[in-house]
Design an enzyme around this catalytic site. Sequence first.
Site, PDB file in Angstrom:
ATOM      1  N   SER A 164      41.745  22.611  14.964  1.00 55.40           N
ATOM      2  CA  SER A 164      41.502  21.249  14.503  1.00 55.40           C
ATOM      3  C   SER A 164      40.764  20.442  15.570  1.00 55.40           C
ATOM      4  O   SER A 164      39.641  20.783  15.932  1.00 55.40           O
ATOM      5  CB  SER A 164      42.830  20.602  14.088  1.00 55.40           C
ATOM      6  OG  SER A 164      42.624  19.518  13.232  1.00 55.40           O
ATOM      7  N   ASP A 258      42.214  23.459   2.509  1.00 55.40           N
ATOM      8  CA  ASP A 258      42.186  22.516   3.624  1.00 55.40           C
ATOM      9  C   ASP A 258      41.065  21.527   3.368  1.00 55.40           C
ATOM     10  O   ASP A 258      39.954  21.922   2.972  1.00 55.40           O
ATOM     11  CB  ASP A 258      41.944  23.301   4.926  1.00 55.40           C
ATOM     12  CG  ASP A 258      41.953  22.438   6.178  1.00 55.40           C
ATOM     13  OD1 ASP A 258      42.159  21.212   6.084  1.00 55.40           O
ATOM     14  OD2 ASP A 258      41.752  23.003   7.268  1.00 55.40           O
ATOM     15  N   HIS A 288      45.699  23.807   6.137  1.00 58.85           N
ATOM     16  CA  HIS A 288      45.555  23.386   7.521  1.00 58.85           C
ATOM     17  C   HIS A 288      46.850  23.703   8.273  1.00 58.85           C
ATOM     18  O   HIS A 288      47.946  23.612   7.720  1.00 58.85           O
ATOM     19  CB  HIS A 288      45.271  21.881   7.580  1.00 58.85           C
ATOM     20  CG  HIS A 288      44.703  21.413   8.872  1.00 58.85           C
ATOM     21  ND1 HIS A 288      43.385  21.608   9.209  1.00 58.85           N
ATOM     22  CD2 HIS A 288      45.268  20.756   9.927  1.00 58.85           C
ATOM     23  CE1 HIS A 288      43.156  21.093  10.404  1.00 58.85           C
ATOM     24  NE2 HIS A 288      44.288  20.577  10.861  1.00 58.85           N
TER      25      HIS A 288
END
Length: 320
Positions: A164, A258, A288
């Site tokens: 991320s 995601d 995610h």
Amino acid sequence: MTSTQEAHDDVDPDIRRFVVALNHGYGQFSDFAALPLPERRAAAEVVRAPWRAGGPAMAETRDGTLAGCRARFHYPGTSRTPRSALLYVHGGGWTMFSIDTHDRLMREYAARAGVVVVGIDYSLSPEARFPVALDEVVAAYRQLRGEAAAHGIAAERIAVGGDSAGANLAVAMSLRLRALGEPLPAALLLNYGAFDPAPTPSYARYDGPAYMLTIAEMDQFWRDYAGEPATLDDPLVVPARADLTGLPPAFVTIPECDILADANRAMAERLHAAGVAVEACIYPGATHSFLEAVSVSPLSDAAFEDAARWLAAVLGHAPA
């Protein structure tokens, strides 16, 4: 049935258990989203604690510092020769999480790829906005290379990775080093990276806590990290705007479910178009943060195996 409990047929059942458990954990705190940020960070450490537990045992774990930041060194075994390494940059929207929340992820890579994994607790936003975290990651990589021998690491075989926001920082670090003419990492491990704030079809399709990450959360993360909207024009903040020529070989982990899926597909395509050797793996049914579900999810286990094989191969040794 609330949206956090809803059974979405497109999410892998084991990943769904993970998502529901995290949402339930956060739900134990009264109005979690309205808590002051320090309290939200502390709560996140508690909620995620069960998911960092267990997993591979290390031959040695050392806590120390890199670039003035807390760091952790995981050694999966003993060796008399310098070993390959992975500098891992944790996710959390530049505002949350730590080397503690991501400890199991780091140990999984260490054990499976047979590399020393080094995690860094960079300064968090909004208290420390761009470019503070980037400066720290760049400095940590420089220091790790410079002190590689003392850590039992081969300086020319250091990969950099993250998930991320951490994947964003890994790419931005490489762009900064390339511009300065300094040695680049040997490889980039990019897990569901935050590469572009622009909305895409996957934003609309997978918004909501049932898919782990929401549009509102991601938008706030970008605001907290960038500060002024004009900062989002900087390719070191938004790597989707960057010229990616000359970057190291990359592995891109893409969860299908995601909001960032489209941005990660686009990043993999742009890396390939720039002549970078890139391997992109899409994981159907994954959300995610799904790598954190490895204790209950064969899908997460497979994703670790895919990345570990690639990492060992690109760094020039057999996987563990």
